[in-house]
Design an enzyme around this catalytic site. Sequence first.
Site, PDB file in Angstrom:
ATOM      1  N   TYR A 193    -119.346  18.270 -15.245  1.00 57.33           N
ATOM      2  CA  TYR A 193    -119.166  17.712 -13.907  1.00 57.33           C
ATOM      3  C   TYR A 193    -118.478  16.353 -13.970  1.00 57.33           C
ATOM      4  CZ  TYR A 193    -123.071  14.565 -14.857  1.00 57.33           C
ATOM      5  OH  TYR A 193    -123.866  13.586 -15.390  1.00 57.33           O
ATOM      6  N   HIS A 195     -98.484  -7.320  -2.350  1.00 59.54           N
ATOM      7  CA  HIS A 195     -99.550  -7.009  -3.311  1.00 59.54           C
ATOM      8  C   HIS A 195    -100.780  -6.444  -2.598  1.00 59.54           C
ATOM      9  CE1 HIS A 195    -103.079  -8.058  -5.824  1.00 59.54           C
ATOM     10  NE2 HIS A 195    -102.297  -7.581  -6.784  1.00 59.54           N
ATOM     11  N   GLY A 217     -83.337   6.232  -3.449  1.00 60.03           N
ATOM     12  CA  GLY A 217     -82.979   5.207  -4.423  1.00 60.03           C
ATOM     13  C   GLY A 217     -81.795   5.635  -5.257  1.00 60.03           C
ATOM     14  N   SER A 272    -123.392  11.176 -20.288  1.00 55.44           N
ATOM     15  CA  SER A 272    -122.497  10.871 -19.186  1.00 55.44           C
ATOM     16  C   SER A 272    -121.518   9.823 -19.711  1.00 55.44           C
ATOM     17  CB  SER A 272    -123.284  10.338 -17.995  1.00 55.44           C
ATOM     18  OG  SER A 272    -122.380  10.013 -16.958  1.00 55.44           O
ATOM     19  N   ARG A 285     -85.510  22.082   1.907  1.00 57.00           N
ATOM     20  CA  ARG A 285     -86.506  21.710   0.886  1.00 57.00           C
ATOM     21  C   ARG A 285     -87.876  21.768   1.531  1.00 57.00           C
ATOM     22  NH1 ARG A 285     -84.665  15.426   0.658  1.00 57.00           N
ATOM     23  NH2 ARG A 285     -84.839  15.054   2.867  1.00 57.00           N
ATOM     24  N   LYS A 338     -81.593  19.944  -4.674  1.00 57.42           N
ATOM     25  CA  LYS A 338     -80.592  20.216  -3.650  1.00 57.42           C
ATOM     26  C   LYS A 338     -79.686  21.377  -4.074  1.00 57.42           C
ATOM     27  CE  LYS A 338     -79.386  16.361  -1.476  1.00 57.42           C
ATOM     28  NZ  LYS A 338     -78.728  15.035  -1.505  1.00 57.42           N
ATOM     29  N   ARG A 360     -72.706  14.826  -3.644  1.00 60.69           N
ATOM     30  CA  ARG A 360     -74.115  14.545  -3.341  1.00 60.69           C
ATOM     31  C   ARG A 360     -74.935  14.539  -4.621  1.00 60.69           C
ATOM     32  NH1 ARG A 360     -75.482  19.334   0.808  1.00 60.69           N
ATOM     33  NH2 ARG A 360     -77.038  17.842   1.533  1.00 60.69           N
ATOM     34  N   MET A 405     -77.900   7.636  -5.605  1.00 61.08           N
ATOM     35  CA  MET A 405     -76.637   7.380  -4.927  1.00 61.08           C
ATOM     36  C   MET A 405     -76.595   8.012  -3.542  1.00 61.08           C
ATOM     37  SD  MET A 405     -72.776   8.380  -5.887  1.00 61.08           S
ATOM     38  CE  MET A 405     -72.720   9.688  -4.679  1.00 61.08           C
ATOM     39  N   CYS A 459    -118.994   9.407 -15.339  1.00 62.94           N
ATOM     40  CA  CYS A 459    -119.404   8.639 -14.175  1.00 62.94           C
ATOM     41  C   CYS A 459    -118.601   7.349 -14.019  1.00 62.94           C
ATOM     42  CB  CYS A 459    -120.900   8.328 -14.229  1.00 62.94           C
ATOM     43  SG  CYS A 459    -121.336   7.298 -15.632  1.00 62.94           S
TER      44      CYS A 459
HETATM   45  P1  ADP Z   1     -79.557  12.803   1.500  1.00 71.53           P
HETATM   46  O1  ADP Z   1     -80.230  13.343   0.282  1.00 71.53           O
HETATM   47  O2  ADP Z   1     -79.571  11.342   1.634  1.00 71.53           O
HETATM   48  O3  ADP Z   1     -79.959  13.554   2.733  1.00 71.53           O
HETATM   49  P2  ADP Z   1     -77.236  14.460   1.504  1.00 71.53           P
HETATM   50  O4  ADP Z   1     -76.439  14.760   0.294  1.00 71.53           O
HETATM   51  O5  ADP Z   1     -78.132  15.533   1.967  1.00 71.53           O
HETATM   52  O6  ADP Z   1     -78.001  13.121   1.254  1.00 71.53           O
HETATM   53  O7  ADP Z   1     -76.159  14.108   2.607  1.00 71.53           O
HETATM   54  C1  ADP Z   1     -76.213  13.127   3.581  1.00 71.53           C
HETATM   55  C2  ADP Z   1     -75.724  13.704   4.898  1.00 71.53           C
HETATM   56  O8  ADP Z   1     -74.425  14.263   4.776  1.00 71.53           O
HETATM   57  C3  ADP Z   1     -76.623  14.811   5.393  1.00 71.53           C
HETATM   58  O9  ADP Z   1     -76.781  14.715   6.772  1.00 71.53           O
HETATM   59  C4  ADP Z   1     -75.859  16.045   5.030  1.00 71.53           C
HETATM   60  O10 ADP Z   1     -76.180  17.095   5.879  1.00 71.53           O
HETATM   61  C5  ADP Z   1     -74.414  15.589   5.202  1.00 71.53           C
HETATM   62  N1  ADP Z   1     -73.525  16.365   4.356  1.00 71.53           N
HETATM   63  C6  ADP Z   1     -73.590  16.529   3.023  1.00 71.53           C
HETATM   64  N2  ADP Z   1     -72.647  17.366   2.572  1.00 71.53           N
HETATM   65  C7  ADP Z   1     -71.930  17.754   3.651  1.00 71.53           C
HETATM   66  C8  ADP Z   1     -70.828  18.647   3.833  1.00 71.53           C
HETATM   67  N3  ADP Z   1     -70.289  19.288   2.808  1.00 71.53           N
HETATM   68  N4  ADP Z   1     -70.368  18.796   5.081  1.00 71.53           N
HETATM   69  C9  ADP Z   1     -70.934  18.141   6.114  1.00 71.53           C
HETATM   70  N5  ADP Z   1     -71.975  17.300   6.016  1.00 71.53           N
HETATM   71  C10 ADP Z   1     -72.480  17.103   4.791  1.00 71.53           C
HETATM   72 MG    MG Z   2     -80.099  15.456   2.763  1.00 70.36          MG
END
Ligand code: ADP
Ligand code: MG
Length: 897
Positions: free
Chosen positions: A869, A469, A106, A782, A353, A27, A97, A108, A849
């Site tokens: 192979y 499972h 998973g 093999s 991304r 990110k 973030r 924060m 194999c």
């Molecule tokens: P995730 O990885 O779960 O998408 P993000 O960090 O991207 O978490 O953020 C969750 C939401 O908050 C996203 O929709 C993101 O666009 C929004 N968001 C994050 N930072 C800001 C910011 N500085 N201003 C406005 N919206 C934000």
């Molecule tokens: Mg996001």
Amino acid sequence: MAERFVYGFGGGRTDGDAAMRDLLGGKGANLAEMAKLGLPVPPGFTITTAACNAYYASGRVWPEGLEAEVAQAIADLEAKTGKRFGDPANPLLVSVRSGARASMPGMMDTVLNLGLNDDTAAGLAVKAGDERFAYDSYRRFIQMYSHVVLELDHSAFEAILETYKDENDCRSDTDVDAAGWKHIIAAYKKEVEKASGRPFPADPKEQLWGAVAAVFRSWMNPRANVYRKLHNIPEAWGTAVNVQAMVFGNMGETSATGVAFTRDPSTGAKRFYGEFLINAQGEDVVAGIRTPRPITKAAREEMGDKQLSMEEAMPEVFAQLTDVYRRLEAHYRDMQDIEFTVEQGVLYMLQTRNGKRTAKASLKIAVDMVDEGLITPQEAVLRVDPSSLDQLLHPTISPSFKRDVIVQGLPASPGAAIGKVVFDPDEAADLAQRGEAVILVRTETSPEDIHGMHAARAIVTSRGGMTSHAAVVARGMGRPCVCGATDLRIDEAQGQFIANGRVIRRGDIITVDGSGQKGWGQVLAGAAEMVRHELTGDFARVMEWADSIRKLGVRTNAETPDDVRVALEFGAEGIGLCRTEHMFFNAGRIAAVREMILAETAAERVRALSKILPFQREDFVEIFRLLGDRPGTIRLLDPPLHEFLPHSPEECATVAASLNVDPKALQARVKELMEVNPMLGFRGCRLAIAYPEIYAMQARAIFEAAAQVAKETGVTPNPEIMIPFVIGRKELAAVRAIVEEAAREALAAAGVEIPYLIGTMIELPRAALRAAEIAEEASFFSFGTNDLTQTTLGVSRDDAAKFLGLYVDRGLLDRDPFVSIDADGVGELVQIAAERGRSARPDLKLGICGEHGGDPDSIALCMRLGLDYVSCSPFRVPIARLAAAHAALSEKPQSRA
Ligand code: ADP
Ligand code: MG
Ligand code: MG
């Protein structure tokens, strides 16, 4: 100089870029890259993954220098935005973030609106001229912070909100006014104090450090640990923290927030595709509180949606967004998944991304991008994950077929399959060994059922969800699976299941559709009409590129004409393993096989074998016809003989009657052949040492068949006779002589020349170590890595379920060695055998194999070890072709490991 832990982005100066992903996380690196591209990114800074690692290394203490660097970064951010942290007149608010190297659910959850307290909220209300907006933002912040950072229970906060709404006749959150939010905020704060014993932190700096610590902490939370293990993400990567100035999508009707893909992630079609919400904050789009709307007019019309799309409601911003996404795609040269927010008509980019996509979309996007001149064919090949092809290769039910649905459940693993109903995993394994297609139907499955699941064409359970499972294992094995079919009741005692009033008996034919229709997996009566995925178009082009890149050959493990046909269609270059014992199990032949086993003298044995010979010859004729001049490795009889004999007294009686022998004598012979440890018993070429007639018959069948096909088609078959379970040179020489003599006789009688090879399987450590002298008698090796793994690790695959999972969980083994070759142990034996074998015979052909032949990581290892192979099951052939190309491309820059 001390290590630098903080990198700023946006608002003028940007320190990082996309190449710094390891340090800044995905990110953070992409925020920096977008800022460098001149895109509108709210400014902020990234605390590095190294800071996270240092934090853990020192026992959860802030690394030296971090606090000062963050203070400086805040000061810079204040300068860039003209706002100040904690300043009621013009408050700086930020989001915090998490962001690891690989995108990782998973971790924060993001905290938005950090920096608010009673004073700054009041200031924000004045500055925005919108009291409701300010207090809505404030209550969101308290809610998120309490949950994510203070780790307090959600429900108390929800209860406060619900009670307020009930008492004040508010239908939805949007009906709550500023006074309402103020009231709720007061209640939230009380709740925080009650639950945590401390007042809600009002100081923005304290809030910030609390959030940073929470991000670091989340790297080690149980959810993240599970995800990391599942995806082989090392703990040592650590996570970065992004602190970014807030922009507000909830500032009225000219504000909005949304997510979009630059191409359609399910089909790959080249069209912008996304959703947005007016007057909302980021989390609202995914949270499902309000239903987001399509971004483009075309998508809105397609859905028959009445409300305006973003394209229509905000044409200028949409035009700007279009420009941005095109630039991003051209820059990253891949489909992007983006997040944006519009604050009062101004567009801000919050994330980009490489977008996740289906297998079908990944093929289409890769091929289109080559045609658009955006990427090279090599890059296109690398863009497609070999394992993902599994989704595409399995047959599905013909769309025109009229379905007779017995019961529905969850579509747990894709593809469709036809087979006979069985309830017992042992029975499934037995029948499958005899070449029958079976469907395993269980209430639920457990690790003890693995062999039956593996043997079944598909799996159905009446209990359990998408992560049960059965679902997880079936997906791993590429078996179609419907699970949680709750209307299905199994009555094993009666040998039947009942569903929606219908009774389906053991042995009845059903079809399982694990891909599903309208979100449901289905179990159908009878055999459905099936279609194979078309192997033309995008798929064919990517595979063609892969074939031109790869250096490893790809063969198949197959013994039935059907399997051989499928494998050849999938591009197999020959057979790497044709198991002859499967032919012995066939109902018409088992009697003669049993007669052969029960024979008291060599003469009797020869007589019985001569009954099997014509059948065996027919099998090979069909296979040679299909193969043409492609190589076909045929393994002579391998399993212990008792596998062919009846076991229970009743079965013995029936068989004795049909063979016209004394039941007592039969039972005695069965008992004689029983072994304590058949895996290490009287099997493989040991059978031929004791009973040379068996291999002589098999060799004769092979060469008579080859001669017949050569005469008939004019194409000379290319048989490679493989001797299993060899431990040394003399043993192989003795068995080789049997085969050569039979070949000589058969070919002389037919008057045809068929060139052939004799080689051996390397599946015992002794064979790997003695490879130099074994190679004197073998033209090829093999690697039978299933047995080699069992014998190297001293682990029986059938008994491994009880402890192997524990070993992987505890990190005592990196991977399940039956899924991916144990590179350090088994891999080293392969390397030793390859080197020693080639030192004695430089043109020794080397292949693998075992089931590992279809596993991408094992294929890469085979490439590094210089094998010629790999051979795998028919449906994995394309996966192996692609994985071999990946291995070749990743080899280039490095020297041999
Ligand atoms: P995730 O990885 O779960 O998408 P993000 O960090 O991207 O978490 O953020 C969750 C939401 O908050 C996203 O929709 C993101 O666009 C929004 N968001 C994050 N930072 C800001 C910011 N500085 N201003 C406005 N919206 C934000
Ligand atoms: Mg996001
Ligand atoms: Mg073996």
